[in-house]
Design an enzyme around this catalytic site. Structure first.
Site, mmCIF file in Angstrom:
data_model
loop_
_atom_site.group_PDB
_atom_site.id
_atom_site.type_symbol
_atom_site.label_atom_id
_atom_site.label_comp_id
_atom_site.label_asym_id
_atom_site.label_seq_id
_atom_site.Cartn_x
_atom_site.Cartn_y
_atom_site.Cartn_z
ATOM 1 N N ASP A 115 1.306 -1.111 0.127
ATOM 2 C CA ASP A 115 0.023 -0.422 -0.306
ATOM 3 C C ASP A 115 1.004 1.362 -0.284
ATOM 4 O OD1 ASP A 115 -1.983 -2.156 0.377
ATOM 5 O OD2 ASP A 115 -3.373 -1.038 1.897
ATOM 6 N N ASP A 127 -0.830 -4.498 -3.609
ATOM 7 C CA ASP A 127 -1.830 -3.385 -3.869
ATOM 8 C C ASP A 127 -0.862 -1.847 -3.651
ATOM 9 O OD1 ASP A 127 -3.390 -5.116 -4.010
ATOM 10 O OD2 ASP A 127 -3.990 -5.525 -2.026
#
Length: 688
Positions: free
Chosen positions: A515, A542
């Site tokens: 992230d 991600d």
């Protein structure tokens, strides 16, 4: 000196497309061209006659570029012509290639299309950046045989690098000369190109290169490519930093005068010097009062070359350091003044590269200074922390405030609140790695006040909630140590969170693990456009995610292994609202030191289980490494990627693959509606 005897060879032509980045510049005597002009470059307003041109518009070269020869009396560029301000590639090319003399002021960032485009500069030109705002991204300039009396000054030319260090396929230079003479390259920031930063080739001569920063490059500065011992060149007060070879390499130069340069190999970086100054063939070199720090093989010469050294300083260097023979007396050609070698590092780190007073009027320079706040850890700025400078920005400020951040590591979290728009974070080092904002919060990190944990969005090192934010030439990092915190629940660790509209990230590094880059909006029903260009985004899971309408353009996406050394991850996790654009990756490179076929390009993030979302990622015209899976998209939390919007178009590299049910490709018609301009929806990102 002998006349030019080699025949200049020109590179293949390139198609033209411009992305103009305007800067307000009201300078007496200038005609402004660009975003508001018609297709022919018609002036927006009549020229205003000024009583006197600013000093930078009439500046002349020193060194060998000042010598009268070959029918040219020194080097003074376009001072006898009009001064025009350009904002687009088309207008820059129009005036740089014109037969008439011009002083061409580059006001803002011009991104070359196609990548590697080199504008063919004609004689009698000054091309100068407006203060520190003039950037040429992804391309540069070419000076062909017979071109003369050219000044290239006060520009940042950068980021044509294609992700291959010893690149044999992309001859993309910042400035290339093939048979030109009387050229002055001064006060530029040249970095991260696919090939040379400066190539002085094929009997180019009467050249001076002064007060430049050259960094983050492999084959940095080459001189020669001919058997004729012709070139006369002066190279003084240049800062070479994190450059591997050709610093410079001087081949068959009749007279090469190098003085007061600073060559620095920075310990602990991923670039190691192969050699410093190199004299080859028939070169005669005089090397004076330069400073070499940590450089391998600082001075080397062929048996046939001569090098005379005087007054140089070598600190922490190793390997070959050679001299021998007799060269020449530079004072026979021009006058010059040496600075003490011991003073060179401080002098050049402070004064090399673009200057705010060049390319602007006095009024414009004062206005720019009034909107600048300086940050320095050592107390030499107005503030010691970035957050303190943000706090000093007036609430609801109506115009741009630049927070100028000196090199250093700033271990802090920073928040730009929504009532402080028009803020720029500007790193002032020679490399984007010089200025680092870093912290190590993770989603599961307990808050110090005992009120719980930070959560994913709260873990951000830098959080931007204000519209019209910009960041340039710096690194934003989250260095949360997953290995050391295995007992912690929530390893998401955001480096940068944006929750605003019109965010420009230009020439930055955003790095983390899981992230890394959260591209959000202020609310689900609010538009949040983000444009990332010439940058690096680093992570593993991600690591480009959120509901913003975001473009990653001409950048490098670097895949990392997990904390335990395994290779597995996902590049994007969009959570796009229905009827909105999601994440577009275009004209970029996806690579990294990870195993083959271990990374997905993306998966759909239906945040909070919201089935109304319609996540979107498009990856187009991008080079994909073998790390990308043959089925590049996958499901997430019970939501199928096939129910959302995931597609590719004309990608290349070992990770690319043909269209299939597991790998949808856009048709040409569909791709025509998925361009950068479609994503930005009327916004032209403007460096200011």
């Amino acid at each position: 000196m002998s006349e030019h005897r080699s025949r200049a060879r020109h590179r293949r032509g390139s198609k033209l497309l411009a992305a103009g980045l305007p800067l307000a510049l009201a300078a007496a005597g200038m005609v402004v061209y660009g975003a508001g002009s018609d297709g022919g470059g018609t002036a927006q307003a009549a020229a205003v006659t000024a009583p006197a041109a600013p000093a930078w518009a009439t500046a002349t070269a020193d060194g060998f570029a000042s010598v009268n020869a070959l029918g040219q009396n020194g080097t003074y560029g376009g001072r006898d012509g009009r001064t025009v301000t350009v904002r687009t590639q088309a207008d820059l090319e129009k005036y740089a290639t014109a037969a008439e003399p011009y002083v061409v002021v580059v006001a803002g960032t011009i991104t070359m299309d196609p990548v590697g485009k080199e504008i063919e500069v004609a004689s009698d030109k000054t091309i100068v950046g407006a203060g520190t705002s003039g950037h040429i991204v992804g391309g540069g300039f070419f000076l062909g045989r017979g071109v003369h009396n050219v000044i290239i000054r006060n520009l940042t030319i950068r980021d044509a690098y294609q992700g291959v260090w010893n690149d044999k396929e992309h001859d993309f230079d910042a400035v290339q000369m093939d048979g030109a003479h009387h050229v002055w390259i001064d006060h530029n920031d040249l970095r991260n190109m696919a090939d040379g930063l400066i190539d002085v080739r094929k009997d180019s001569t009467y050249v001076t290169v002064s007060w430049n920063r050259l960094s983050r490059n492999n084959k940095t500065f080459g001189i020669g490519w001919t058997e004729n011992v012709t070139t006369d060149i002066t190279i003084h007060h240049n800062w070479f930093r994190e450059t591997e070879q050709r610093n410079p390499s001087t081949d068959n130069a009749a007279h090469a005068h190098l003085y007061n340069n600073y060559l620095e190999d920075v310990a602990g970086t991923d670039i190691t010097s192969s050699y410093g100054n190199y004299a080859r063939g028939g070169t005669r070199m005089v090397l004076e009062n330069s400073y070499f720090r940590g450089v391998n093989n600082p001075v080397i010469k062929d048996q046939t070359a001569t090098v005379v050294q005087r007054g140089n300083v070598f600190s922490g260097t190793s390997g070959r350091n050679e001299s021998g023979g007799t060269a020449f007396d530079p004072t026979s050609y021009y006058a010059y003044t040496l600075d003490a070698a011991a003073d060179v590092p401080a002098l050049l780190t402070a004064q090399a590269g673009p200057r705010s007073a060049i390319g602007t009027t006095t009024a414009a320079a004062k206005a720019a200074a009034a909107g600048t706040l300086t940050v320095a850890r050592d107390g030499t700025g107005q503030y010691r922390t970035v957050q303190a400078a943000v706090n000093a920005v007036p609430a609801n400020n109506p115009s741009r405030v630049v927070i100028s951040i000196k090199p250093g590591t700033y271990r802090e979290t920073v928040k730009v609140p929504s009532n402080k728009p028009h803020v720029t974070f500007q790193g002032t080092g020679g490399s984007r790695k010089d200025t680092v904002i870093v912290f190590d919060n993770a989603a599961g990190t307990p808050k110090p006040d005992g009120s719980g944990t930070y959560g994913t969005s709260g873990s951000a090192t830098v959080a931007v909630e204000a519209d019209d934010f910009q960041a340039r030439n710096l690194t934003i990092s989250n260095d949360f140590d997953e290995r050391a915190h295995q007992s912690l629940t929530g390893h998401q660790a955001v480096a940068l969170r944006t929750a605003a509209d019109k965010v420009l990230l230009d020439g930055v590094i955003v790095e983390g693990d899981q992230d890394t880059l959260l591209l959000d909006t202020a609310a689900k029903d609010r538009l949040g456009r983000v444009y990332v260009t010439g940058s690096y985004v680093v992570g593993n899971v991600d690591f480009i995610f959120g509901r913003a309408t975001a473009v990653i353009d001409r950048s490098v996406i670097t895949l990392k292994k997990r904390w335990d050394g395994t290779s597995a991850g996902y590049v994007t996790a969009p959570s796009t609202a229905a009827n909105r654009k999601g994440i577009l990756i275009t004209d970029s490179t996806v690579n990294g030191d990870v195993s083959d076929r271990t990374f997905h390009l993306g998966r759909p993030w239906h945040a909070g289980g919201d089935a109304s979302l319609d996540p979107q990622t498009t990856v187009r015209n991008t080079t994909l490494s073998a790390a990308i899976r043959t089925a590049p998209w996958t499901d997430m939390s019970g939501f199928s990627w096939k129910d959302d919007r995931f597609a590719e178009y004309r990608n290349t590299g070992p990770g690319a693959g043909p269209a299939s049910g597991d790998r949808p490709h856009l048709t040409d018609a569909q791709a025509a509606d998925q361009e950068v301009t479609d994503w930005l929806a009327g916004w032209t990102p403007s460096a200011s």
